[in-house]
Design a protein around this motif. Structure first.
Motif, PDB file in Angstrom:
ATOM      1  N   MET A   1       1.114  -1.367   0.151  1.00  0.00           N
ATOM      2  CA  MET A   1      -0.168  -0.133   0.038  1.00  0.00           C
ATOM      3  C   MET A   1       0.890   1.376   0.441  1.00  0.00           C
ATOM      4  O   MET A   1       1.981   1.245   0.814  1.00  0.00           O
ATOM      5  CB  MET A   1      -1.317  -0.148   1.268  1.00  0.00           C
ATOM      6  CG  MET A   1      -1.944   1.218   1.191  1.00  0.00           C
ATOM      7  SD  MET A   1      -2.974   1.295   2.634  1.00  0.00           S
ATOM      8  CE  MET A   1      -2.950  -0.375   3.105  1.00  0.00           C
ATOM      9  N   PRO A   2       0.833   2.291  -0.612  1.00  0.00           N
ATOM     10  CA  PRO A   2       1.527   3.299  -1.196  1.00  0.00           C
ATOM     11  C   PRO A   2       1.692   4.514   0.553  1.00  0.00           C
ATOM     12  O   PRO A   2      -0.165   4.286   0.901  1.00  0.00           O
ATOM     13  CB  PRO A   2       0.338   3.426  -2.632  1.00  0.00           C
ATOM     14  CG  PRO A   2       0.466   3.200  -2.924  1.00  0.00           C
ATOM     15  CD  PRO A   2      -0.062   2.473  -1.913  1.00  0.00           C
ATOM     16  N   GLY A   3       2.832   5.174   0.714  1.00  0.00           N
ATOM     17  CA  GLY A   3       2.597   5.458   2.388  1.00  0.00           C
ATOM     18  C   GLY A   3       1.654   6.512   1.873  1.00  0.00           C
ATOM     19  O   GLY A   3       0.705   7.301   2.818  1.00  0.00           O
ATOM     20  N   SER A   4       1.480   7.446   0.903  1.00  0.00           N
ATOM     21  CA  SER A   4       0.135   8.349   0.998  1.00  0.00           C
ATOM     22  C   SER A   4      -1.689   7.234   0.897  1.00  0.00           C
ATOM     23  O   SER A   4      -2.159   8.003   1.559  1.00  0.00           O
ATOM     24  CB  SER A   4       0.354   9.360   0.001  1.00  0.00           C
ATOM     25  OG  SER A   4      -0.464   8.079  -1.241  1.00  0.00           O
ATOM     26  N   LEU A   5      -1.211   6.419   0.286  1.00  0.00           N
ATOM     27  CA  LEU A   5      -2.827   5.645   0.656  1.00  0.00           C
ATOM     28  C   LEU A   5      -2.930   5.670   2.328  1.00  0.00           C
ATOM     29  O   LEU A   5      -4.170   5.923   3.053  1.00  0.00           O
ATOM     30  CB  LEU A   5      -3.174   4.546   0.120  1.00  0.00           C
ATOM     31  CG  LEU A   5      -4.361   3.571  -0.271  1.00  0.00           C
ATOM     32  CD1 LEU A   5      -5.649   5.359  -0.047  1.00  0.00           C
ATOM     33  CD2 LEU A   5      -4.120   2.423  -1.468  1.00  0.00           C
TER      34      LEU A   5
ATOM     35  N   ILE B   1     -14.994   7.672   2.394  1.00  0.00           N
ATOM     36  CA  ILE B   1     -16.368   6.487   2.011  1.00  0.00           C
ATOM     37  C   ILE B   1     -15.589   5.388   0.983  1.00  0.00           C
ATOM     38  O   ILE B   1     -16.630   4.295   1.003  1.00  0.00           O
ATOM     39  CB  ILE B   1     -16.549   7.931   1.303  1.00  0.00           C
ATOM     40  CG1 ILE B   1     -17.624   8.721   2.322  1.00  0.00           C
ATOM     41  CG2 ILE B   1     -17.266   7.496   0.319  1.00  0.00           C
ATOM     42  CD1 ILE B   1     -17.741  10.250   1.096  1.00  0.00           C
ATOM     43  N   GLY B   2     -14.312   5.740   0.480  1.00  0.00           N
ATOM     44  CA  GLY B   2     -13.563   4.897  -0.369  1.00  0.00           C
ATOM     45  C   GLY B   2     -13.289   3.683  -0.051  1.00  0.00           C
ATOM     46  O   GLY B   2     -13.642   2.542   0.301  1.00  0.00           O
ATOM     47  N   LEU B   3     -12.875   3.780   1.647  1.00  0.00           N
ATOM     48  CA  LEU B   3     -12.981   2.900   2.684  1.00  0.00           C
ATOM     49  C   LEU B   3     -14.136   1.785   2.950  1.00  0.00           C
ATOM     50  O   LEU B   3     -14.122   0.838   2.740  1.00  0.00           O
ATOM     51  CB  LEU B   3     -12.308   2.886   4.045  1.00  0.00           C
ATOM     52  CG  LEU B   3     -11.561   2.610   4.735  1.00  0.00           C
ATOM     53  CD1 LEU B   3     -10.111   1.828   4.140  1.00  0.00           C
ATOM     54  CD2 LEU B   3     -10.677   3.160   5.952  1.00  0.00           C
ATOM     55  N   TYR B   4     -15.666   2.871   3.184  1.00  0.00           N
ATOM     56  CA  TYR B   4     -16.101   2.155   3.657  1.00  0.00           C
ATOM     57  C   TYR B   4     -16.811   1.400   2.539  1.00  0.00           C
ATOM     58  O   TYR B   4     -17.181   0.531   3.206  1.00  0.00           O
ATOM     59  CB  TYR B   4     -17.314   2.964   4.195  1.00  0.00           C
ATOM     60  CG  TYR B   4     -16.761   3.369   5.853  1.00  0.00           C
ATOM     61  CD1 TYR B   4     -17.923   2.642   6.876  1.00  0.00           C
ATOM     62  CD2 TYR B   4     -15.645   4.117   6.600  1.00  0.00           C
ATOM     63  CE1 TYR B   4     -17.556   3.366   8.084  1.00  0.00           C
ATOM     64  CE2 TYR B   4     -16.108   4.403   7.130  1.00  0.00           C
ATOM     65  CZ  TYR B   4     -16.395   3.723   8.255  1.00  0.00           C
ATOM     66  OH  TYR B   4     -16.289   4.212   9.774  1.00  0.00           O
ATOM     67  N   HIS B   5     -16.761   1.611   1.140  1.00  0.00           N
ATOM     68  CA  HIS B   5     -17.454   1.124   0.147  1.00  0.00           C
ATOM     69  C   HIS B   5     -16.912  -0.072  -0.273  1.00  0.00           C
ATOM     70  O   HIS B   5     -17.313  -1.130  -0.125  1.00  0.00           O
ATOM     71  CB  HIS B   5     -16.723   1.951  -1.252  1.00  0.00           C
ATOM     72  CG  HIS B   5     -17.445   1.283  -1.878  1.00  0.00           C
ATOM     73  ND1 HIS B   5     -18.852   1.115  -2.543  1.00  0.00           N
ATOM     74  CD2 HIS B   5     -16.979   1.662  -3.493  1.00  0.00           C
ATOM     75  CE1 HIS B   5     -18.341   0.495  -4.221  1.00  0.00           C
ATOM     76  NE2 HIS B   5     -17.661   0.103  -4.340  1.00  0.00           N
ATOM     77  N   LEU B   6     -15.201  -0.114  -0.179  1.00  0.00           N
ATOM     78  CA  LEU B   6     -14.501  -0.980   0.148  1.00  0.00           C
ATOM     79  C   LEU B   6     -14.528  -2.269   0.723  1.00  0.00           C
ATOM     80  O   LEU B   6     -15.032  -3.078   0.763  1.00  0.00           O
ATOM     81  CB  LEU B   6     -12.801  -1.381  -0.746  1.00  0.00           C
ATOM     82  CG  LEU B   6     -12.019  -1.980  -0.726  1.00  0.00           C
ATOM     83  CD1 LEU B   6     -12.310  -3.188  -1.484  1.00  0.00           C
ATOM     84  CD2 LEU B   6     -10.881  -1.979   0.119  1.00  0.00           C
TER      85      LEU B   6
ATOM     86  N   ALA C   1      -2.557  -5.998  -1.609  1.00  0.00           N
ATOM     87  CA  ALA C   1      -2.585  -6.104  -2.521  1.00  0.00           C
ATOM     88  C   ALA C   1      -3.260  -5.545  -3.949  1.00  0.00           C
ATOM     89  O   ALA C   1      -2.506  -5.594  -4.745  1.00  0.00           O
ATOM     90  CB  ALA C   1      -3.627  -7.754  -2.751  1.00  0.00           C
ATOM     91  N   ASP C   2      -4.198  -4.711  -4.251  1.00  0.00           N
ATOM     92  CA  ASP C   2      -4.243  -4.085  -4.888  1.00  0.00           C
ATOM     93  C   ASP C   2      -4.936  -2.129  -4.752  1.00  0.00           C
ATOM     94  O   ASP C   2      -5.903  -2.760  -4.569  1.00  0.00           O
ATOM     95  CB  ASP C   2      -4.800  -4.969  -5.805  1.00  0.00           C
ATOM     96  CG  ASP C   2      -5.419  -3.903  -7.422  1.00  0.00           C
ATOM     97  OD1 ASP C   2      -4.859  -3.241  -7.734  1.00  0.00           O
ATOM     98  OD2 ASP C   2      -6.530  -4.230  -8.378  1.00  0.00           O
ATOM     99  N   SER C   3      -3.870  -1.280  -4.958  1.00  0.00           N
ATOM    100  CA  SER C   3      -4.777  -0.492  -4.703  1.00  0.00           C
ATOM    101  C   SER C   3      -5.028   0.523  -5.394  1.00  0.00           C
ATOM    102  O   SER C   3      -6.607   1.423  -5.023  1.00  0.00           O
ATOM    103  CB  SER C   3      -3.617   0.396  -4.382  1.00  0.00           C
ATOM    104  OG  SER C   3      -2.478   1.537  -5.439  1.00  0.00           O
ATOM    105  N   SER C   4      -5.182  -0.441  -6.669  1.00  0.00           N
ATOM    106  CA  SER C   4      -6.128   0.618  -7.835  1.00  0.00           C
ATOM    107  C   SER C   4      -7.316  -0.337  -7.228  1.00  0.00           C
ATOM    108  O   SER C   4      -8.745   0.473  -8.468  1.00  0.00           O
ATOM    109  CB  SER C   4      -6.051  -0.206  -9.011  1.00  0.00           C
ATOM    110  OG  SER C   4      -5.980  -1.735  -9.122  1.00  0.00           O
ATOM    111  N   ALA C   5      -8.002  -0.709  -6.343  1.00  0.00           N
ATOM    112  CA  ALA C   5      -8.724  -1.523  -5.876  1.00  0.00           C
ATOM    113  C   ALA C   5      -9.993  -0.388  -5.144  1.00  0.00           C
ATOM    114  O   ALA C   5     -10.967  -0.494  -4.573  1.00  0.00           O
ATOM    115  CB  ALA C   5      -9.206  -2.664  -5.179  1.00  0.00           C
TER     116      ALA C   5
END
Length: 267
Positions: A1-5, A56-61, A43-47
């Motif tokens: 996972m990129p550090g910024s993410l 919101i992105g975290l809860y959606h995933l 495994a895949d930060s593009s998800a």
């Protein structure tokens, strides 16, 4: 996972874990889903969809994983509680959508459009699901509630919320000692507990003493949720932040009683 993410999502993880536990009915089960969510990101930060912000992105995933997979919780130390057994049985026979929607809008404070994006529904769907969840609250069997709170105005608000749902307040205790005595005198079906009490005693200690006598669902209500959401020790499944929205407390009561087959007692 990129550090910024990683830096973007870190502040939201304690609250995602709180939400996951309320949805799953246990800390171990909820944390298992959160770990799976983080593993997917590694495994895949593009998800990860950042178009509506990291939270919101975290809860959606999380919801994509929740709806697509059945993740086994880690082995329990000792026997599984009656609450978790009941949760597993009930969750296997009914859709969690209405509970998801109510928790997201009340416990987590998302707006209707944000909830719709997280769960992949329309705003009309969200309104309908919230109405279904409120009806579920109304169908809850009446129970007795012990309130552990030293602030008079807050305890009055909690008592009003409890009675509006058809439950009965047995006692409002201002100290840990009062709470333990009250619980032994009249067994509650639910406990609402503050952490810091009038005489310097702890609502956590009161709850531990009460649970040593019998099982009862507990909702902690605190101004400092981060102190309990550390991941370093067993944490409460149901945790509400002060100042609270009355609908948040209603949702918490509904969820706590949903997971407890023995919460109903004579009024």
């Amino acid at each position: 996972m990129p550090g910024s993410l990683s830096q973007e999502i870190a502040p939201h993880l304690p609250y995602l874990r709180r939400y996951a536990r309320a949805l799953a009915g246990s800390q171990k089960s909820g944390d298992a889903y959160v770990r799976a969510c983080l593993q997917t990101l590694v495994a895949d930060s593009s998800a990860f969809d950042m178009s509506n912000g990291a939270k919101i992105g975290l809860y959606h995933l999380f919801h994509v994983l929740w709806n697509a997979t059945m993740i086994a919780a880690p082995a329990q130390d000792g026997s599984v509680s009656i609450f978790e057994k009941t949760a597993q049985q009930r969750l296997s026979s009914m859709t969690p959508e209405s509970r998801q929607t109510l928790l997201l809008s009340t416990l987590e404070g998302f707006k209707a459009a944000e909830v719709a994006h997280i769960i992949g529904k329309t705003e009309d769907d969200v309104s309908r699901l919230i109405s279904e969840a409120i009806n579920e609250i109304d169908r809850q069997t009446a129970t007795q509630v012990l309130i552990i709170e030293d602030e008079p105005l807050i305890s009055m608000d909690l008592a009003d919320i409890v009675t509006s749902l058809g439950h009965r307040v047995t006692t409002v205790a201002r100290t840990a000692a009062e709470a333990v005595v009250a619980a032994r005198n009249e067994k509650p079906g639910l406990v609402l507990a503050d952490i810091q009490l009038a005489d310097g005693s702890s609502g956590i200690d009161a709850v531990k003493d009460i649970l040593s006598d019998f099982d009862v669902p507990v909702i902690f209500i605190t101004s400092f949720p981060e102190r309990l959401l550390t991941g370093e020790r067993p944490e409460p499944t149901f945790l509400i932040t002060k100042p609270f929205d009355p609908n948040t407390v209603k949702a918490g009561i509904s969820q706590a009683l949903f997971f407890n087959s023995t919460a109903s007692v004579a009024a």
